[in-house]
Design a protein around this motif. Structure first.
Motif, PDB file in Angstrom:
ATOM      1  N   PRO A   1       0.834  -1.210   0.000  1.00  0.00           N
ATOM      2  CA  PRO A   1       0.000   0.000   0.000  1.00  0.00           C
ATOM      3  C   PRO A   1       0.868   1.259   0.000  1.00  0.00           C
ATOM      4  CG  PRO A   1      -0.826  -1.593   1.589  1.00  0.00           C
ATOM      5  CD  PRO A   1       0.492  -2.114   1.115  1.00  0.00           C
ATOM      6  N   ASN A   2       0.347   2.340  -0.572  1.00  0.00           N
ATOM      7  CA  ASN A   2       1.091   3.597  -0.627  1.00  0.00           C
ATOM      8  C   ASN A   2       1.353   4.166   0.763  1.00  0.00           C
ATOM      9  OD1 ASN A   2       0.945   3.402  -3.380  1.00  0.00           O
ATOM     10  ND2 ASN A   2      -0.677   4.909  -3.634  1.00  0.00           N
ATOM     11  N   ASN A   3       0.355   4.065   1.632  1.00  0.00           N
ATOM     12  CA  ASN A   3       0.464   4.623   2.978  1.00  0.00           C
ATOM     13  C   ASN A   3       1.312   3.696   3.856  1.00  0.00           C
ATOM     14  OD1 ASN A   3      -0.189   5.126   5.807  1.00  0.00           O
ATOM     15  ND2 ASN A   3      -1.794   6.488   5.036  1.00  0.00           N
ATOM     16  N   PRO A   4       2.409   4.210   4.439  1.00  0.00           N
ATOM     17  CA  PRO A   4       3.268   3.362   5.271  1.00  0.00           C
ATOM     18  C   PRO A   4       2.534   2.703   6.440  1.00  0.00           C
ATOM     19  CG  PRO A   4       4.393   5.403   4.732  1.00  0.00           C
ATOM     20  CD  PRO A   4       2.972   5.563   4.278  1.00  0.00           C
ATOM     21  N   THR A   5       1.577   3.421   7.026  1.00  0.00           N
ATOM     22  CA  THR A   5       0.816   2.849   8.133  1.00  0.00           C
ATOM     23  C   THR A   5       0.010   1.646   7.665  1.00  0.00           C
ATOM     24  OG1 THR A   5       0.654   5.030   9.184  1.00  0.00           O
ATOM     25  CG2 THR A   5      -0.885   3.341   9.932  1.00  0.00           C
ATOM     26  N   GLU A   6      -0.573   1.756   6.476  1.00  0.00           N
ATOM     27  CA  GLU A   6      -1.340   0.644   5.918  1.00  0.00           C
ATOM     28  C   GLU A   6      -0.428  -0.515   5.527  1.00  0.00           C
ATOM     29  OE1 GLU A   6      -3.609   2.210   2.691  1.00  0.00           O
ATOM     30  OE2 GLU A   6      -4.834   3.513   3.960  1.00  0.00           O
ATOM     31  N   ALA A   7       0.754  -0.182   5.010  1.00  0.00           N
ATOM     32  CA  ALA A   7       1.710  -1.223   4.638  1.00  0.00           C
ATOM     33  C   ALA A   7       2.156  -2.004   5.872  1.00  0.00           C
ATOM     34  CB  ALA A   7       2.919  -0.605   3.940  1.00  0.00           C
ATOM     35  N   LEU A   8       2.444  -1.285   6.953  1.00  0.00           N
ATOM     36  CA  LEU A   8       2.849  -1.943   8.186  1.00  0.00           C
ATOM     37  C   LEU A   8       1.737  -2.852   8.704  1.00  0.00           C
ATOM     38  CD1 LEU A   8       4.767  -2.363  10.556  1.00  0.00           C
ATOM     39  CD2 LEU A   8       3.830  -0.289  11.600  1.00  0.00           C
TER      40      LEU A   8
END
Length: 423
Positions: A63-70
């Motif tokens: 995902p583009n958003n780091p929080t979502e990727a984590l």
């Protein structure tokens, strides 16, 4: 998918079959980020590694958003599985993902000595090297070269000099007719970016790093209070009240449109300011953030990304080898020249070809070498709560809702509550 077919002619000459190669070759999946440059250069070098080793590389888009990727990685790891072998890891993730990443110590050997020590230390949890530095970021002071010249000013070295310069330019430009002109824009919205900004102020004043390396909460001290009080004084004087809702892009928008004398931001903003359509192309300078009067240097919060290997990878040796290839000196130099990615190797900043391609990089070596890390390693899984408590307290001070001393005393209690018996 990036498919590497192998060197068939060489294999035949050596008396080997294509089937024999296929039996030994493996497929490694790497998360290459989401932006155009990230994907382009990551895939390019991953493909070069695959060609060299005879393996195959698959590219995975998180995902583009780091929080979502984590959140996605944590979900996959909870099932003791992962769709990726090599993942792109934010500088604040090692402590959060420490139970799910491969220890790269035996693979890296002495290679870590070539990177900035602060980044290696950030990636080392419990004596285990959980990621190898890939590219770095640190907070920087952007300034209008033409306006400093116009008002006979030098690049400010201390926070007092900085505030005075910002006020002089702001008043002058407003008197000349630009009523919306600002002295300074930065990231003061209640989010991780404010934690980065506030840590820079606090650290530059000798106020520590919120929580020390031994896990003790240290933020409630006079130096930290002075730093936050100083920053609160900028709101409505040299910075607009609207900055309380600014993240990186809002600040860049004001600065790049020629409406501010100074800006605090990450290195990425420089190349954008120099695009042909930018109103301030050729007028931008980059310098280290100011320091407290009498101090040897200021502080810049460490940012950036690293490459890590999932503990659940079926091909850990090949994945680790890919990580070391992607982070070696030649690869980092190429990424710096062609993609303006900031290397994690000090020697690269002194390379003439890198300097020619990115003139501003030569001045950044000391910034990265003396950068300050957020307390992610010591707080581990609890870091997101720690950071939110810190940015909330900082935002209360900046918005005038609380005095710094009161906010920090309350923050100390909140952090100890989050810690409880241990981090």
């Amino acid at each position: 998918m990036l498919k590497i077919t192998g060197q068939i002619a060489q294999i035949c000459a050596a008396g080997m079959s294509v089937f024999s190669l296929a039996a030994h070759a493996v497929t490694v999946t790497i998360a290459c980020g989401s932006s155009g440059n990230d994907v382009e250069f990551c895939q390019k070098h991953a493909e070069a590694w695959a060609k060299k080793t005879g393996n195959t590389v698959r590219s995975y888009s998180p995902p583009n958003n780091p929080t979502e990727a984590l959140a996605l990685y944590r979900q996959q790891f909870a099932a003791k599985a992962s769709e990726v072998d090599v993942l792109l890891m934010d500088i604040v993730w090692p402590g959060v993902l420490r139970d799910h990443l491969l220890d790269l110590t035996k693979y890296a050997g002495d290679a870590t000595k070539s990177h900035f020590p602060a980044i290696v230390a950030n990636n080392t949890v419990g004596g285990k090297l959980l990621g190898v530095p890939w590219y770095t970021d640190a907070g920087l002071l952007y300034y209008r070269k033409d306006l400093l010249d116009k008002y006979g000013l030098k690049i400010p070295q201390t926070w007092d000099e900085f505030a005075a310069a910002a006020k002089k330019i702001q008043d002058g430009e407003r008197t000349a007719g630009d009523k919306d002109f600002q002295g300074f824009v930065f990231q003061a919205k209640a989010y991780e970016g404010l934690s980065c900004n506030a840590l820079e102020w606090v650290s530059s004043y000798g106020g520590g790093t919120i929580i020390d390396a031994d896990g003790k909460v240290t933020i409630n001290n006079p130096s930290a209070a002075k730093a936050l009080t100083m920053a609160a004084g900028w709101i409505g004087t040299i910075a607009p009240k609207g900055v309380l809702n600014y993240s990186e892009e809002e600040a860049r928008g004001v600065f790049q449109n020629g409406k501010s004398a100074f800006m605090r931001n990450w290195p990425y903003a420089y190349s954008l300011s120099q695009k042909s359509e930018s109103p301030i192309k050729g007028k931008v300078g980059v310098a280290p953030l100011p320091k407290q009067a009498g101090a040897k240097q200021g502080a810049a919060t460490l940012g950036g990304w690293n490459l890590a290997v999932s503990k659940y990878s079926k091909n850990p040796d090949a994945a680790a080898d890919l990580v070391l290839y992607m982070t070696n000196a030649a690869t980092q130099k190429d990424r710096a020249i062609r993609g303006s990615f900031n290397p994690t190797r000090p020697d690269t900043y002194r390379d003439k070809e890198v300097g020619a391609a990115n003139p501003f990089m030569a001045s950044l070596e000391d910034v990265f070498a003396n950068s300050v890390a957020r307390p992610t390693t010591v707080t581990g899984l609890k870091y997101p709560e720690v950071s939110q408590a810190f940015w909330d307290a900082s935002h209360e001070v900046l918005s005038g809702k609380a005095k710094a001393e009161d906010a920090l005393k309350k923050l100390e209690g909140r952090l100890n509550q989050i810690k409880r018996n241990k981090w």
